[in-house]
Design a protein around this motif. Sequence first.
Motif, short mmCIF file in Angstrom:
data_model
loop_
_atom_site.label_atom_id
_atom_site.label_comp_id
_atom_site.label_asym_id
_atom_site.label_seq_id
_atom_site.Cartn_x
_atom_site.Cartn_y
_atom_site.Cartn_z
N SER A 165 2.18 -10.36 -22.15
CA SER A 165 1.54 -10.88 -23.36
C SER A 165 1.11 -12.31 -23.15
N ASP A 166 0.03 -12.67 -23.82
CA ASP A 166 -0.48 -14.04 -23.79
C ASP A 166 -1.43 -14.19 -24.97
N GLY A 167 -1.63 -15.43 -25.39
CA GLY A 167 -2.55 -15.71 -26.49
C GLY A 167 -3.99 -15.93 -26.06
N THR A 168 -4.24 -15.95 -24.73
CA THR A 168 -5.59 -16.16 -24.23
C THR A 168 -5.97 -15.09 -23.21
N PRO A 169 -7.25 -14.73 -23.15
CA PRO A 169 -7.68 -13.77 -22.13
C PRO A 169 -7.40 -14.27 -20.72
N GLU A 170 -7.63 -15.57 -20.48
CA GLU A 170 -7.42 -16.13 -19.15
C GLU A 170 -5.96 -15.98 -18.71
N GLY A 171 -5.04 -16.34 -19.61
CA GLY A 171 -3.62 -16.26 -19.29
C GLY A 171 -3.17 -14.84 -19.03
N LEU A 172 -3.65 -13.90 -19.82
CA LEU A 172 -3.25 -12.51 -19.64
C LEU A 172 -3.82 -11.94 -18.34
N LEU A 173 -5.08 -12.20 -18.07
CA LEU A 173 -5.69 -11.69 -16.84
C LEU A 173 -5.07 -12.33 -15.60
N ASP A 174 -4.64 -13.59 -15.70
CA ASP A 174 -3.92 -14.21 -14.59
C ASP A 174 -2.61 -13.48 -14.33
N GLN A 175 -1.92 -13.07 -15.39
CA GLN A 175 -0.68 -12.30 -15.22
C GLN A 175 -0.97 -10.94 -14.57
N PHE A 176 -2.12 -10.34 -14.90
CA PHE A 176 -2.48 -9.06 -14.30
C PHE A 176 -2.59 -9.19 -12.77
N ARG A 177 -3.14 -10.32 -12.32
CA ARG A 177 -3.35 -10.52 -10.87
C ARG A 177 -2.04 -10.53 -10.10
N THR A 178 -0.99 -11.01 -10.71
CA THR A 178 0.30 -11.14 -10.01
C THR A 178 1.31 -10.07 -10.44
#
Length: 194
Positions: A165-178
């Motif tokens: 979970s994240d409040g921003t698209p950037e933060g969430l997609l960064d989590q997807f990468r890792t």
Amino acid sequence: MKKIAVFCGSSFGAKDVYKEGAIALGKELAARGLSLVYGGSSVGLMGAVADAVLEEGGQVIGVLPVFLQDREIAHRNLSELIIVDTMHERKAKMADIADGFIVLPGGAGTMDEFFEIFTWGQLGLHRKPCGLLNLGGYYDLLIELFNHMTDEQFIQEKFRSMVLSDGTPEGLLDQFRTYEPPTVKTFLKSEKQL
């Protein structure tokens, strides 16, 4: 990771932050060269995220049951529109196409899609990331419920960690990468990966 499925509401909801977040997500997907896979509709948050991806030159694949196409809510400008017979086929097709799943605010249908994908991950049917885009705190109570289910030992901690979970698209997609999926021991006879 090339294609992200987005589950979300067919309305805009009560707060502007939901539509703004859907648009921001669409722009971020396009900026990262990620295609959108979604429910194929032109209305609500569904239409907003699709329009944003298309306006930025990205690819959008819609998956729509024929009965909804008959109600004339199909998005007319998609890169590809896949028509299926049932809602069950829609979810299965989206799961098959996508490399990850993002959940924007939505109602019962959105929750149905999210929980099915989460459950499939627990069972080892896929190893793809799944995240809540927590716009304006919309999913705070759901995140609290997941924590409660984990505390009460109805969800193992390793499976709780599958809900990003994240409040921003950037933060969430960064989590997807890792994202590293948990090891799943399953009693299913087939370990087919979606």
